[in-house]
Design an enzyme around this catalytic site. Structure first.
Site, PDB file in Angstrom:
ATOM      1  N   ASP A  16       4.274  -0.139  -9.961  1.00  0.00           N
ATOM      2  CA  ASP A  16       3.935   0.827  -8.933  1.00  0.00           C
ATOM      3  C   ASP A  16       3.363   0.049  -7.744  1.00  0.00           C
ATOM      4  O   ASP A  16       3.087  -1.149  -7.853  1.00  0.00           O
ATOM      5  CB  ASP A  16       2.916   1.817  -9.504  1.00  0.00           C
ATOM      6  N   ASP A  66       1.113   1.693  -4.505  1.00  0.00           N
ATOM      7  CA  ASP A  66      -0.187   2.175  -4.029  1.00  0.00           C
ATOM      8  C   ASP A  66      -1.153   2.373  -5.195  1.00  0.00           C
ATOM      9  O   ASP A  66      -0.846   3.096  -6.152  1.00  0.00           O
ATOM     10  CB  ASP A  66      -0.025   3.506  -3.291  1.00  0.00           C
ATOM     11  N   ASP A 100      -1.143   2.530 -12.081  1.00  0.00           N
ATOM     12  CA  ASP A 100      -2.571   2.836 -12.051  1.00  0.00           C
ATOM     13  C   ASP A 100      -2.905   4.294 -12.324  1.00  0.00           C
ATOM     14  O   ASP A 100      -4.089   4.639 -12.378  1.00  0.00           O
ATOM     15  CB  ASP A 100      -3.130   2.487 -10.666  1.00  0.00           C
TER      16      ASP A 100
END
Length: 220
Positions: free
Chosen positions: A7, A9, A166
């Site tokens: 991922d 961001d 995250d």
């Protein structure tokens, strides 16, 4: 060796300050009051249409319809140059470089639109580290639909694979794609780390190459 997909961001970069600033500029254009950093940060992760819907909802406005569409278009147009406040998380570059040196193939699968994704990668000097990059508008669907993650895996040639992210969205995407998930705990997650399905977690990117090696050893 494995295909390792990331991922963006909240995982590799902290883009929340830029997103917050651009969100408030978009709200101001609609004569709506600004929202706090904490509010906007909590809306990140499911793509621009969802972000704008949450901005409108928090502002007491209908979150569907012409206003939503207008704000999505405005935000997306400005998003490509919203890079000045974004930073790379500590130790990301050494970790990615070590993984590549170890023969792993790296890819990126994010819900950020593809043009802002390429723009921020180039701005931060990360673009050369990934063999394939998929944005939130690269396909007709976005995460947590597993299709972008599976497309990224196919582009890397298949084989053993790991997804690193995250958030709740990333954990769900990995589960739906049938891939082991490594959780970076310092991003934008709202759920307690121990409550997310995962093969392992870390708060320091210096630990990632060892986690990858250990996970692949158990799979082998």
């Amino acid at each position: 060796m494995a295909a390792i997909l990331f991922d963006l961001d909240g995982t590799l970069i902290d883009s929340a300050p830029d997103i917050h600033a651009e969100a408030n500029r978009t709200l101001a254009a609609e004569r709506l009051p600004p929202l706090t950093f904490a509010q906007v940060r909590g809306f990140i992760g499911k793509g621009v249409p969802n972000l704008i819907a949450r901005l409108l909802e928090a502002s007491g406005q209908p979150f569907e319809g012409p206003q939503h569409d207008r704000m999505v278009a405005r935000f997306t147009a400005a998003y490509e140059t919203a890079v000045d406040l974004t930073v790379i998380y500590p130790q990301v570059v050494p970790a990615l470089t070590a993984l590549r040196a170890g023969g792993h193939r790296l890819g990126l699968v994010t819900n950020k639109p593809i043009r802002p994704t390429h723009a921020v990668l180039a701005h931060l000097g990360l673009d050369s580290l990934f063999e394939t990059v998929w944005g939130g508008d690269s396909l007709a669907v976005r995460k947590p639909d597993p299709a972008p993650l599976l497309a990224g895996l196919e582009a890397l040639g298949g084989g053993p694979a790991i997804y690193v992210g995250d958030s709740e969205t990333d954990a769900e995407t990995a589960a739906r794609a049938g891939l082991p998930f490594l959780l970076y705990t310092e991003g934008y997650r709202k759920t307690p780390a121990e409550d997310l399905p995962q093969a392992g977690r870390f708060d320091d990117f210096r630990d990632l190459p060892g986690l990858v090696a250990g996970l692949l050893a158990t799979q082998g």
